[in-house]
Design a protein around this motif. Structure first.
Motif, short mmCIF file in Angstrom:
data_model
loop_
_atom_site.label_atom_id
_atom_site.label_comp_id
_atom_site.label_asym_id
_atom_site.label_seq_id
_atom_site.Cartn_x
_atom_site.Cartn_y
_atom_site.Cartn_z
N LYS A 42 -15.47 136.89 65.43
CA LYS A 42 -14.52 137.77 66.21
C LYS A 42 -14.73 139.30 66.15
O LYS A 42 -14.86 139.82 67.02
CB LYS A 42 -13.13 137.26 65.94
CG LYS A 42 -12.31 137.99 66.93
CD LYS A 42 -12.22 137.17 68.27
CE LYS A 42 -11.09 137.66 69.11
NZ LYS A 42 -11.08 136.86 70.44
N GLN B 47 -17.52 140.79 65.27
CA GLN B 47 -18.72 141.10 65.74
C GLN B 47 -18.54 141.19 67.23
O GLN B 47 -19.40 142.04 67.77
CB GLN B 47 -19.83 140.06 65.48
CG GLN B 47 -20.26 140.01 63.99
CD GLN B 47 -21.36 139.15 63.55
OE1 GLN B 47 -21.10 137.83 63.91
NE2 GLN B 47 -22.53 139.47 63.14
N LYS B 48 -17.94 140.33 67.71
CA LYS B 48 -17.83 140.28 69.37
C LYS B 48 -16.89 141.68 69.88
O LYS B 48 -17.25 142.28 70.48
CB LYS B 48 -16.86 139.19 69.91
CG LYS B 48 -17.64 137.67 69.57
CD LYS B 48 -17.13 136.57 70.14
CE LYS B 48 -17.86 135.32 70.14
NZ LYS B 48 -17.27 134.16 70.78
N ILE B 49 -15.93 141.84 68.80
CA ILE B 49 -15.13 143.22 69.40
C ILE B 49 -15.94 144.38 69.04
O ILE B 49 -15.77 145.16 69.86
CB ILE B 49 -13.64 143.11 68.50
CG1 ILE B 49 -12.94 141.96 68.81
CG2 ILE B 49 -13.03 144.38 68.62
CD1 ILE B 49 -11.72 141.73 68.06
N ARG C 207 -18.98 144.61 69.79
CA ARG C 207 -19.85 144.84 71.13
C ARG C 207 -18.75 145.61 72.12
O ARG C 207 -19.38 146.43 72.61
CB ARG C 207 -20.17 143.32 71.62
CG ARG C 207 -21.26 143.76 72.65
CD ARG C 207 -21.95 142.39 73.14
NE ARG C 207 -22.74 141.75 72.23
CZ ARG C 207 -23.98 142.10 72.21
NH1 ARG C 207 -24.54 143.21 72.29
NH2 ARG C 207 -24.68 141.48 71.08
#
Lengths: 94, 444
Positions: B345, B347-349, B351
């Motif tokens: 999560k 890592q997604k944030i 981005r």
């Protein structure tokens, strides 16, 4: 529940903590869970994890061939306990 | 002290000993003399103690690496040696790169040379101090979350963090591999350019090294027409009106010289996530990277009844509590049941954060703010980590701090961000800004 989790993580990480340090860690884990809840408010549907900067900018990996092998005698220079070109460790099996 | 300024070794050593007695910036001296005679033969360089110098102990501020001696030079060290430079010493740092105060090292804390009751900043504490006290004109360092720029600000030197991948990390002890960047400290921008020119470049030994050709620099490039954004979120955290006034006065000077200055705001909802995202990712990567520090093959090697006990003894004694905390939190984030909602999560944030940061550079060429919200705090005071600096690490974009002002004799820096691979452009504009700051200083 946190105590059991802490025990497990310490077992996996191979280090120990005293009782005061464990108390601090309990608070840290609570804080991390709060961060997780904060994360959950963000919509990341269809968003890929960003593993590193500038994905796709890397050259192909070089061949997995040793270019300049390091002599075992050199490799063992930093090892305290060695014998006949091997690292000596305490017995593995209890 | 400038890069090619000649000084005899005796004078340098006297200066080093003087600095060391007050600040504890040096961990060890390098005894091997470099006999190569080339352009950089008169240049003495200090190296942060997480960067390998062959034959010289490398502890990275941690007991776990006690006694470890690298068998090879890091690529950045090799490049310096090939040019004839002398590696003078290894510099003190926060343990394994984890810290921003310079206070957590197994070699003892590093103190601020302007006021020894204040922190030096970290983790590249010793490197900043040695440049600030004229021991060396160049000190290598690393920046994973602001570890070059914060100590640069607190010590009144230039701290340069290039675009991720432009300087090789081969031979550098990894902390958080997706953000670790090798950089350096100098006394001026022109020397920063000389150092970057030498140290940058693709390295096949570093799989995250990026093949990007070096651009040219024009130091007489005017500031006219340059689009500079003021990062409002950062300025909002500055409570001292004098510091804010000085910053805005500079922006007005730049405006008068033809620069296009505008205030921008990064979405605060995202800014509030920068620090937690950084912490989760860096702790998780550190946990993985430091798993190999097991006390078996090198470093602190304790004995035990069995293999597992030996490792546990070494790691318990080898890591300080602040480091253990981070590794434990990293491990928790990586556990299978947590990985999706915490690490991935994050890592997604990451981005989302970087995409939004990139948008600022669609209209602007640079972003400016103060590096730190104030001068270095006293050792017993709370250190407020300027989380906005970590946008450069999450994104990989280049950033630098240059000496800007001082308060009660203690310095603070001006910070610039640039877009990806715009290192040369950032150096060009930093040179012009440095001139304006210096001219104003000379007039007053």
């Amino acid at each position: 529940m946190n105590r059991q989790i802490i025990d497990k993580i310490l077992e996996d990480l191979h280090f120990e903590m005293d009782i005061h340090e464990r108390k601090q860690i309990e608070a840290d884990l609570d804080a991390l869970e709060r961060i997780s809840r904060q994360f959950s408010t963000m919509d990341t549907k269809d968003v890929e994890p960003m593993v590193t900067c500038f994905e796709g900018n890397w050259k192909n990996l070089r061949e997995d061939i040793p270019i300049k092998p390091v002599a075992s005698t050199d490799l063992l220079k930093n090892t305290k306990s060695k014998k006949d070109n091997f690292v000596v460790v305490s017995k593995v099996v209890k | 002290m400038r890069l090619f300024e000649k000084r005899d070794i005796q004078t340098i050593m006297e200066q080093c000993h003087k600095t060391q007695s007050r600040t504890n910036a040096i961990v060890s001296f390098v005894h091997e003399k470099n006999n190569i005679k080339k352009d950089w033969s008169d240049v003495y360089v200090a190296v942060k103690d997480n960067i390998s110098v062959k034959g010289t102990p490398c502890m990275a501020g941690s007991k776990i690496l006690n006694g470890y001696i690298p068998l090879y030079d890091a690529t950045v060290v090799k490049k310096l040696k090939e040019k004839g430079a002398q590696i003078l010493c290894k510099t003190n740092m926060d343990e394994l790169g984890m810290g921003a105060t310079g206070q957590n090292s197994c070699c003892g804390p590093t103190f601020n040379p302007y006021d020894v009751q204040r922190i030096s900043g970290g983790s590249s504490s010793g490197s900043a101090v040695l440049v600030a006290t004229d021991c060396v004109p160049l000190a290598l360092a690393t920046d994973t979350g602001d570890s070059i720029r914060v100590p640069a600000s607190y010590n009144g030197v230039v701290g340069f963090k290039p675009t991720y991948g432009r300087i090789s990390r081969y031979g550098v002890i990894s902390y958080a591999s997706s953000m670790d960047t090798v950089g350096f400290m100098t006394t001026c921008i022109e020397d920063a350019w000389r150092a970057f020119e030498l140290l940058q470049g693709y390295d096949p030994n570093d799989m995250t090294s990026i093949d990007h050709s070096l651009g040219s620099i024009n130091f007489s490039q005017s500031i006219q027409g340059k689009k500079i954004g003021i990062l409002k979120n950062a300025l909002d955290q500055v409570t001292d009106p004098e510091l804010k006034k000085k910053f805005y006065d500079l922006m007005n000077d730049l405006r008068r010289q033809g620069a296009i200055i505008q205030e921008v705001r990064y979405p605060q909802e995202l800014m509030d996530l920068v620090l937690p995202v950084y912490q989760v990712i860096s702790n998780s990567e550190a946990c993985s990277n430091f798993a190999h520090l097991d006390g078996i093959r090198f470093g602190l090697q304790k004995s035990g009844l069995n293999y597992k006990e030996a490792i546990t003894q070494s790691r318990t004694e080898g890591f300080s509590f602040p480091v253990k905390r981070r590794l434990l939190l990293g491990a928790y984030s990586l556990y299978e049941e947590n990985q999706h909602r915490i690490y991935q999560k994050a890592q997604k944030i990451r981005r989302l954060l970087v995409d939004e940061f990139q948008k600022l550079f669609d209209d602007l060429e640079f972003l400016a703010c103060l590096t730190t919200t104030d001068i270095a705090p006293k050792i017993e005071e709370e250190f407020i980590d300027p989380s906005y600096l970590k946008l450069a690490n999450l994104s990989g974009f280049p950033a630098l701090s240059l000496p800007f002002g001082s308060k009660i004799g203690c310095p603070y820096g001006l910070h610039l961000f640039a877009g990806a691979f715009q290192d040369e452009k950032m150096i060009e504009i930093a040179y012009q800004i440095e001139k304006i700051i210096d001219d104003k200083e000379n007039l007053s």
